[in-house]
Design an enzyme around this catalytic site. Structure first.
Site, PDB file in Angstrom:
ATOM      1  CB  CYS A  68      18.581  48.872  -7.947  1.00 56.61           C
ATOM      2  SG  CYS A  68      19.685  50.152  -8.572  1.00 56.61           S
TER       3      CYS A  68
ATOM      4  CE1 TYR B 152      -8.635   7.047  -1.371  1.00 55.35           C
ATOM      5  CE2 TYR B 152      -6.320   7.700  -1.360  1.00 55.35           C
ATOM      6  CZ  TYR B 152      -7.537   7.611  -2.005  1.00 55.35           C
ATOM      7  OH  TYR B 152      -7.649   8.072  -3.287  1.00 55.35           O
TER       8      TYR B 152
ATOM      9  CB  CYS C 245      21.433  49.449  -5.442  1.00 54.39           C
ATOM     10  SG  CYS C 245      22.190  48.273  -6.579  1.00 54.39           S
TER      11      CYS C 245
ATOM     12  CD  GLU D 285      -2.336  -1.310   2.843  1.00 50.49           C
ATOM     13  OE1 GLU D 285      -2.419  -0.285   3.550  1.00 50.49           O
ATOM     14  OE2 GLU D 285      -2.750  -2.426   3.207  1.00 50.49           O
TER      15      GLU D 285
ATOM     16  CG  ASP E 147       3.528  12.426   4.797  1.00 41.89           C
ATOM     17  OD1 ASP E 147       3.479  12.021   5.978  1.00 41.89           O
ATOM     18  OD2 ASP E 147       4.410  13.172   4.361  1.00 41.89           O
TER      19      ASP E 147
ATOM     20  CE  LYS F 124       4.882   5.024   7.087  1.00 39.20           C
ATOM     21  NZ  LYS F 124       4.548   6.356   7.598  1.00 39.20           N
TER      22      LYS F 124
ATOM     23  CB  CYS G  35      22.331  49.807 -11.442  1.00 35.82           C
ATOM     24  SG  CYS G  35      22.758  48.405 -10.400  1.00 35.82           S
TER      25      CYS G  35
ATOM     26  CE  LYS H 103       8.764   7.199   7.033  1.00 37.82           C
ATOM     27  NZ  LYS H 103       9.537   8.049   7.903  1.00 37.82           N
TER      28      LYS H 103
ATOM     29  CB  CYS I 272      24.803  51.351  -8.550  1.00 34.63           C
ATOM     30  SG  CYS I 272      23.031  51.486  -8.332  1.00 34.63           S
TER      31      CYS I 272
HETATM   32  S1  IVH Z   1      -0.965   0.512   8.853  1.00 37.37           S
HETATM   33  C1  IVH Z   1      -0.325  -1.669  12.534  1.00 37.37           C
HETATM   34  N1  IVH Z   1      -1.077   1.430   6.400  1.00 37.37           N
HETATM   35  O1  IVH Z   1       1.921   5.366   8.960  1.00 37.37           O
HETATM   36  C2  IVH Z   1      -0.240  -0.882  11.291  1.00 37.37           C
HETATM   37  N2  IVH Z   1      -0.330   2.888   8.112  1.00 37.37           N
HETATM   38  O2  IVH Z   1       4.285   4.933  10.565  1.00 37.37           O
HETATM   39  C3  IVH Z   1      -0.549   0.528  11.495  1.00 37.37           C
HETATM   40  N3  IVH Z   1       0.207   5.140   7.349  1.00 37.37           N
HETATM   41  O3  IVH Z   1       0.277   5.373  12.042  1.00 37.37           O
HETATM   42  C4  IVH Z   1      -0.668   1.341  10.360  1.00 37.37           C
HETATM   43  N4  IVH Z   1      -0.279   4.816   5.237  1.00 37.37           N
HETATM   44  O4  IVH Z   1      -0.576   6.980  10.192  1.00 37.37           O
HETATM   45  C5  IVH Z   1      -0.774   1.697   7.684  1.00 37.37           C
HETATM   46  N5  IVH Z   1      -1.241   2.144   4.200  1.00 37.37           N
HETATM   47  C6  IVH Z   1      -0.949   2.386   5.469  1.00 37.37           C
HETATM   48  C7  IVH Z   1      -0.503   3.649   5.884  1.00 37.37           C
HETATM   49  C8  IVH Z   1      -0.194   3.855   7.227  1.00 37.37           C
HETATM   50  C9  IVH Z   1       0.128   5.678   6.136  1.00 37.37           C
HETATM   51  C10 IVH Z   1       0.666   5.832   8.556  1.00 37.37           C
HETATM   52  C11 IVH Z   1      -0.257   5.689   9.747  1.00 37.37           C
HETATM   53  C12 IVH Z   1       0.582   4.992  10.750  1.00 37.37           C
HETATM   54  C13 IVH Z   1       1.963   5.411  10.356  1.00 37.37           C
HETATM   55  C14 IVH Z   1       3.009   4.482  10.884  1.00 37.37           C
END
Ligand code: IVH
Length: 671
Positions: free
Chosen positions: A429, A226, A411, A116, A120, A118, A435, A317, A414
């Site tokens: 200026c 999501y 300036c 999935e 933010d 991650k 200048c 990451k 100049c």
């Molecule tokens: S699962 C036990 N799935 O990342 C698993 N977390 O660093 C818990 N996050 O607290 C989280 N995308 O805020 C999961 N697809 C995803 C995620 C995700 C973002 C965040 C979430 C979590 C943090 C952990």
């Protein structure tokens, strides 16, 4: 050798630092340091604690998930702890994770993972009872969070009632609240226009928007959600896999990300990671990595969790786009039109794939807002093909001796007074072409590739020519002799001949390039081309009134006024006259029926690298077909041509629904 007491001193130091950073991140929604640096501290602490387990304390940040909740919201205890994720920082880390799992499950069989993005944002728990949303809470410290039910209810995509068959009598849904990029940039531009402090990134904006005591404020913020997991479930047999859970979520009307997939083994995970990394600039929301989760719930149960994170999931990451560095000095540059721009010189830092040493600080109000001082430690960000910027000062590292930057009133080149025109952010200026800095910059512009294209007349040479007073106006270039050029530093016979020849050859140009080369304020390449097509000769343009000029495509009242003012100045008229008399010429512009051309009026933006031609060639090909080529994507853009490694422009085009052409499609169009 590091001895025992050194270790405990370092551990204490790390814990104190991490706790402080955690506090600003979670409680004040404003990070002190880039995520990557935070991860480094955490990693160092984890490594030390692993080596010295006797030093682990229950309140160590490694044993906790987030930070204590702030007091304004009602505190709620989670039905099941909300865990965090461990991180893999390299391929080796991930392989080791997979191997540990394989040893606990069935060794030799590729594990099935859900991959999935991650997201933010911030983790949220939603409780649905009898299908109705009854409580929403932030993660808090993982055990106790804050009740944000009223605020969550304002997020349109979160269903208040679950729909469809088989809705459980009670279920805890977990997922991420985040702010899509388009909404984020709109929110920040509004904040800036109101003189308010913008959010450092979409995650802080999401967190700040959700933790509002007045839910009307939250309602006005562009938040999204999501779903990615489940806690307690009652009144329905739990699904067998993460994938089945996702299907149920969608069936119940919960939003799920469409970028999730099931893969097998390390190689499947790696491929998906690469793919998502390549898609990252195109996604309409920020992701900072991927999350791998063992797909089968029974396998998840077998491996279990440690206090802070599950053993069945790990985050990988993406490389950092933000880094810390220090400000060595702040210089002030004077541009072609006299614009005064402060520039921070930084200790070199590798971020977003390049080494950054200079960052423009734009203007006085930006300087005041960011309050950047020499000596400061700052967070530098470079994402995609966006120019690097200083996101924030690390206030923790500010020392009392660091002096605020004083914007110059004269300036720096100049010594003429600096002017501020009302309604303009830029200070200039006031000396114009008296200048030396402005003369240098206007000559550099005149000689540049898109203007007169004088090969070999680089910045260093222009600077010397102006310094030695051999050149005061662009016209003087055409009177330079070999002997003049030979007086410059490190100039050999051959290069001198070459330069004089290149200058002579540049006399043959086009009307549009000539107009652009003059450096009239706000007359860029596109406007110059429109002007050239509209007024086929120079005299017609020089005598045009503001009203005449406003009839030209792209020319509004301000640009029209700049053009009229330019030709009103005797100095400018004399330079133009002299250039012509020294032999600068261009083929007559035919009165073309431009509107009969196939791409007439269509607005294009080019981004990324094209494999068969340069961007300049692509641009000219489009312009020859009557198209307009601009540099930034907006609602007015008709097509974005996306080459290799397209970045933020592609992202923006997608979010605005602008049609995107691949290189092949583009080649077909212009062939
Ligand atoms: S699962 C036990 N799935 O990342 C698993 N977390 O660093 C818990 N996050 O607290 C989280 N995308 O805020 C999961 N697809 C995803 C995620 C995700 C973002 C965040 C979430 C979590 C943090 C952990």
């Amino acid at each position: 050798m590091i001895n025992k007491s050194d270790v405990s001193v370092r551990i204490d130091q790390l814990r104190a630092d991490i706790n402080r950073h955690n506090q600003s991140y979670y409680q004040f929604d404003s990070p002190n340091i880039p995520d990557a640096d935070f991860d480094d501290l955490m990693q160092e602490l984890e490594a030390l604690e692993e080596k010295h387990p006797e030093q682990i304390t229950p309140d160590s940040p490694t044993q906790r998930v987030g930070s204590e909740p702030i007091s304004e919201f009602q505190q709620v205890t989670h039905l099941m702890p909300m865990l965090s994720l461990n991180n893999a920082f390299s391929d080796e880390d991930f392989s080791a994770f997979d191997k540990r799992l394989a040893d606990r499950l069935v060794a030799g069989v590729d594990i099935e993972y859900m991959v999935e993005p991650k997201l933010d944002g911030l983790a949220i728990s939603l409780i649905y009872e009898g299908g109705q949303l009854t409580r929403a809470a932030t993660r808090g410290d993982g055990q106790i969070g804050e009740d944000v039910t009223e605020n969550i209810k304002t997020i349109g995509s979160i269903p208040l009632i679950l729909r469809g068959e088989g809705v459980p009598s009670k279920v805890e849904i977990r997922g991420e609240v985040f702010m899509p990029l388009l909404g984020f940039s709109q929110l920040n531009s509004t904040a800036e226009s109101l003189g308010e402090k913008p959010f450092a990134n979409p995650r802080n904006a999401a967190a700040g928007s959700l933790r509002q005591l007045d839910s009307k404020v939250t309602a006005s913020r562009p938040l999204a959600f999501y779903t990615y997991g489940m806690g307690v479930i009652e009144g329905l047999d739990a699904p067998a896999t993460q994938q089945e859970a996702f299907n149920l979520f969608a069936q119940w009307g919960l939003p799920v990300c469409d970028q999730v997939t099931v893969v097998r083994g390390v190689s499947g995970c790696h491929e998906r990671y690469q793919w998502l990394a390549s898609q990252r600039p195109n996604l309409p929301y920020e992701i900072d990595g991927v999350v791998y989760k063992v797909n089968s719930f029974s396998q998840q149960d077998l491996v279990g969790s440690v206090s802070r994170a599950p053993r069945w999931a790990i985050a990988r990451k993406f490389p950092a786009q933000e880094k810390m560095t220090t400000v060595l000095s702040i210089d002030v540059q004077v541009g072609r039109t006299g614009a005064i721009t402060p520039v921070a010189r930084l200790a070199p830092v590798f971020v977003g794939g390049v080494t950054v040493t200079n960052v423009t600080l734009h203007n006085e109000s930006e300087m005041q807002r960011k309050d950047i001082r020499v000596g400061d430690t700052v967070v530098v960000r470079r994402a995609g093909d966006v120019i690097p910027e200083i996101v924030a000062v690390v206030m923790d590292k500010r020392q009392a001796s660091f002096q605020p930057f004083v914007f110059p009133s004269r300036c720096p080149v100049c010594d003429s007074p600096v002017e501020r025109v009302e309604g303009e952010v830029v200070a200039r200026c006031s000396a114009g072409l008296f200048c030396a800095a402005q003369v240098k910059e206007s000559i550099k512009h005149f000689a540049s590739r898109k203007a007169m294209d004088i090969e070999g007349l680089g910045d260093k040479i222009v600077e010397q020519l102006v310094q030695a007073e051999l050149v005061k106006t662009p016209a003087d270039l055409f009177e330079l002799t070999r002997t003049d050029v030979l007086t410059l530093d490190r100039m050999a016979d051959k290069s001198a001949d070459k330069l004089v020849l290149a200058i002579a050859n540049s006399r043959e140009t086009t009307f549009a390039k000539f107009l652009y080369a003059l450096g009239i304020r706000e007359v860029g390449e596109v406007t110059a081309l429109s002007l050239a097509n509209h007024f086929s000769d120079l005299t017609a343009l020089q005598t045009a009134t503001v009203d005449d000029l406003k009839l030209v495509t792209d020319v509004g009242p301000i640009v029209a006024q700049h053009i009229v003012s330019f030709f009103l100045l005797t100095h400018n008229r004399e330079v133009v006259e002299k250039l012509r008399s020294l032999g600068v010429y261009w083929p007559a512009v035919h009165q073309q029926h431009r509107d009969a051309e196939p791409l007439f009026g269509k607005v294009f933006v080019l981004t990324g690298t094209l494999s068969t031609m340069s961007r300049q060639e692509a641009k000219e090909a489009l312009q020859n077909k009557g198209a307009k080529v601009t540099s930034s994507v907006s609602k007015k853009t008709n097509f974005l041509v996306a080459g290799e490694e397209s970045g933020s422009k592609l992202k923006k085009a997608l979010s605005l629904g602008v049609e995107v052409l691949s290189e092949q499609e583009f080649a077909q169009l212009i062939s």
